[in-house]
Design a protein around this motif. Structure first.
Motif, PDB file in Angstrom:
ATOM      1  N   GLU A 121      66.966  47.581  34.905  1.00 21.38           N
ATOM      2  CA  GLU A 121      66.516  46.110  34.821  1.00 21.38           C
ATOM      3  C   GLU A 121      65.772  45.915  33.679  1.00 21.38           C
ATOM      4  O   GLU A 121      66.010  44.940  33.005  1.00 21.38           O
ATOM      5  N   GLN A 124      68.094  45.237  30.637  1.00 22.05           N
ATOM      6  CA  GLN A 124      69.348  44.303  30.954  1.00 22.05           C
ATOM      7  C   GLN A 124      70.606  45.006  30.957  1.00 22.05           C
ATOM      8  O   GLN A 124      71.708  44.043  30.809  1.00 22.05           O
ATOM      9  N   ARG A 127      72.505  43.410  34.377  1.00 17.50           N
ATOM     10  CA  ARG A 127      72.825  42.072  34.202  1.00 17.50           C
ATOM     11  C   ARG A 127      74.275  41.844  33.061  1.00 17.50           C
ATOM     12  O   ARG A 127      75.005  41.108  33.231  1.00 17.50           O
ATOM     13  N   CYS A 128      74.138  42.577  32.014  1.00 14.42           N
ATOM     14  CA  CYS A 128      75.190  42.360  31.001  1.00 14.42           C
ATOM     15  C   CYS A 128      76.395  42.859  31.588  1.00 14.42           C
ATOM     16  O   CYS A 128      77.313  42.308  31.312  1.00 14.42           O
ATOM     17  N   LEU A 152      73.733  44.836  23.687  1.00 11.24           N
ATOM     18  CA  LEU A 152      72.505  45.153  24.066  1.00 11.24           C
ATOM     19  C   LEU A 152      71.949  45.979  22.816  1.00 11.24           C
ATOM     20  O   LEU A 152      70.824  46.142  22.394  1.00 11.24           O
TER      21      LEU A 152
END
Length: 702
Positions: A121, A124, A127-128, A152
């Motif tokens: 989390e 990220q 989510r990506c 990222l």
């Protein structure tokens, strides 16, 4: 000990459970690769169970989180190096759960997976990856993970099998059906599998994201195993709910039996009502996973039947972090804790109990008896053996004698011993035997190929059908006999060719075998004498006439071993060329005293010209320049034109010292290597008569 320590520290006015848990976790995780030690994992599992019971999981996760980032390479070079080695060898990203799951240390696995989820989390990454999967319908999870890492700009990203959706799935399949954490583990997996993240990224709700992670054949098969596992867990709790929970009778005899140290208490049985609730819960899980419509498109949850439990399904799809603690067997946790505490109290009471019966017993729990305890433990171990005898190993390559650095004869003798081995290897083994053998076999192969096939005359009968003419039928097909030649393979020749190819392949395999040990020793010994240890390094550190003389002798000694056999053998040729190059650059090039000797060596052995001509520097000896030039020109012949031309390029005649005349004037005698086809002679030299080149000599030189 752990449980007792936590209970005592949780009392008012003391440090609290969190400090005790951090203390023990710090001790157990100090050693390297602690997560591979089953004993440490067992103790960590007990600590994680206490952390869950006292709601102090965060303090344990914090310590493991820092170690996890270090293992991934975010802190320190050691973790980065270990992770890079793991990636190069094809291993998964470092984790405290090295396999796919743990079947025994469930509490430890719960804390570790939650910690890895925090890392996923914070970075990220999840989510990506979900955004990449929703943006492109045909992209695989591996490609989505790679794009997410690039997007990222993460220095390190978990490998695919370390993503949380896979970790919780495998852990759910490995957890025993009676473990208190099993409902929560399934809750974590379903929150990732049934999640619908489309609206969060401004995209249409296209159903559950988890289906995209299980599209491969192996993953789809594992998903079917998960559905089967749900059914097995449901059957287990259904059978357990039928068991009767009978409390032990409260009688004086039973009470006395319970106080006895060897009389175990009654086995614990979970409440049948909790088993019934778990049967219903896992039945709901099965309905969610079996409904393809629910996973492929957006569904209006209030319209679902009651067996779907729409309210709980909405919590799962929206990833509400509140755990379903009502399905955790709290009574069993308390029972297990009481059992562990009673065990520790029993251990503490055993020494005092036995001391009254056994004379000479040492109380091992007393701090004052530490010396006796240590000596007693030492007596239980076997007597150490003596250290093994030290055998002095003989160096595979002998050292270079110091006398060889100042004595030319000793140096030449050393080189002759080593280089003779190299020369013999090239002369008798490689350059002659194997080369001649392979040439002979290949020649025989070339002679056999043209006779592999042979034309053989043969008569062939062909039938030509007739269709008739003018309505009249034919009497039949016409049989025509044709004489032709058919190709035929000669089996004897084919067998011979196969045998030749097998022999050639074996010969090539033998040629690529490692060299003999004596050959390698000779090469390394010579190299140590020239460069690595002795001669060149000593000359660079402090130049002396003795070392210079040894270096010159070594140069000509190495040159003397260059022959037709060594030139035909590439390894020996390369090795001798390297030795000549090093010695020539240090001891010969620019040395005025050696110009004449180098020229004489080249003219006597013309094959050495490409090897030692770079070290022929006549400009370093101006007093010998004209004589050297004349020696080069006078040696010109039809078979030595290329050698002479190469040597002429080294002679750069400039202004010679002026001659003295009776008038006291200095006249410069200028000589040049520029010649023309008109036969112009250079000006007269004060050292020797003028040199004249005829046009024929000029053409030959060019």
């Amino acid at each position: 000990i752990f449980q007792s320590h936590v209970v005592e520290s949780s009392k008012p006015g003391l440090v609290g459970a969190a400090a005790v848990l951090e203390f023990w976790v710090g001790i157990l995780t100090q050693q390297n690769l602690w997560y591979r030690d089953k004993t440490v994992l067992f103790l960590m599992d007990q600590i994680c169970c206490a952390a869950f019971t006292y709601h102090q999981e965060e303090c344990v996760q914090k310590l493991l989180y820092q170690q996890h980032k270090t293992a991934l390479g975010y802190h320190g070079d050691r973790g980065l190096l270990s992770s890079l080695v793991g990636w190069i060898s094809g291993n998964a990203t470092p984790s405290f759960i090295e396999g796919q799951s743990l079947s025994a240390e469930i509490w430890f696995a719960w804390v570790v997976l939650n910690m890895e989820g925090v890392f996923e989390e914070d970075s990220q990454l999840r989510r990506c990856v979900e955004h990449e999967l929703l943006s492109e319908l045909n992209i695989s999870p591996e490609q989505a993970l790679k794009k997410a890492q690039q997007r990222l700009k993460l220095p390190v990203a978990p490998s695919l099998q370390r993503l949380q959706v896979y970790r919780w799935a495998y852990q759910a399949a490995a957890t025993p059906p009676d473990h208190p954490l099993l409902p929560l583990i399934w809750q974590k997996f379903l929150q990732l599998y049934l999640r619908q993240p489309g609206p969060e990224y401004g995209l249409a709700a296209g159903g559950c994201i988890g289906k995209r992670f299980f599209q491969a054949s192996s993953q789809a098969a594992f998903l079917r195993d998960l559905r089967q596992r749900i059914q097995e867990v449901s059957d287990f709790h259904h059978a357990a709910s039928q068991a009767l929970r009978v409390l032990p009778p409260n009688t004086p005899s039973s009470d006395q039996g319970d106080e006895a140290p060897n009389n175990p208490g009654p086995p614990y049985l979970t409440s049948p009502q909790l088993h019934t609730e778990l049967v219903r819960l896992f039945g709901v899980f099965s309905v969610w996973l079996d409904d393809e419509t629910l996973q492929k498109q957006e569904v209006y949850l209030p319209s679902l039947p009651p067996e779907y439990e729409p309210h709980r399904l909405a919590q799962v799809m929206q990833r509400h972090q509140e755990l379903w603690l009502e399905y955790v067997d709290q009574e069993r946790l308390q029972y297990d804790q009481r059992e562990v505490l009673s065990l520790w109290k029993k251990v503490q009471s055993e020494p005092t109990f036995l001391q009254t019966q056994t004379s000479g017993f040492t109380d091992y729990t007393s701090l004052s008896n530490a010396r006796e305890r240590i000596l007693s433990n030492l007596q239980k171990h076997p007597v150490p053996r003596l250290a093994p005898e030290l055998h002095k190993l003989k160096a595979s390559v002998p050292e270079v004698p110091s006398a060889c650095l100042t004595d030319c004869k000793a140096a030449c003798k050393l080189l002759e011993q080593d280089l003779s081995i190299l020369q013999d290897q090239a002369r008798y083994v490689i350059a002659v035997a194997r080369e001649a053998q392979q040439v002979a076999m290949e020649q025989e192969l070339l002679e056999s190929l043209p006779v592999l096939f042979k034309n053989r005359p043969e008569q062939v009968t062909m039938a030509l059908e007739c269709k008739g003419k003018g309505g009249q039928p034919c009497q039949g097909a016409a049989n025509i006999t044709v004489t032709c030649e058919l190709v035929q393979k000669q089996e004897a020749v084919q067998t011979q060719i196969t045998s030749l190819r097998r022999d050639i392949k074996k010969l090539q395999t033998d040629a690529m075998a490692p060299p003999p040990e004596i050959l390698a020793q000779a090469a390394v010994h010579t190299e140590n004498f020239i460069t690595s240890v002795a001669l060149v390094n000593m000359h660079k550190a402090q130049k002396s006439p003795a070392v210079q003389k040894v270096g010159v002798s070594a140069f000509y000694k190495v040159v003397s071993f260059v022959c037709e056999d060594t030139l035909r053998h590439p390894p020996t040729r390369q090795y001798l060329s390297s030795c000549v190059e090093v010695l020539g650059q240090v001891f010969i090039q620019g040395n005025a005293e050696e110009c004449g000797r180098v020229l004489k060596t080249i003219l006597e052995q013309r094959r050495l010209c490409p090897l030692i001509s770079p070290f022929f520097t006549p400009n370093a000896a101006p007093s010998q320049l004209v004589f050297l030039y004349q020696d080069v020109v006078t040696s010109l012949s039809l078979d030595s034109a290329d050698v002479v031309f190469m040597l002429l390029t080294k002679v750069m005649l400039g202004c010679l010292p002026p001659s003295r005349s009776t008038k006291g004037k200095a006249e410069a005698a200028v000589c040049s290597t520029e010649v023309s086809t008109r036969g112009v002679a250079p000006p007269a030299s004060p050292y020797r008569s003028p040199i004249t080149l005829s046009p024929q000599q000029v053409v030959l030189a060019l």
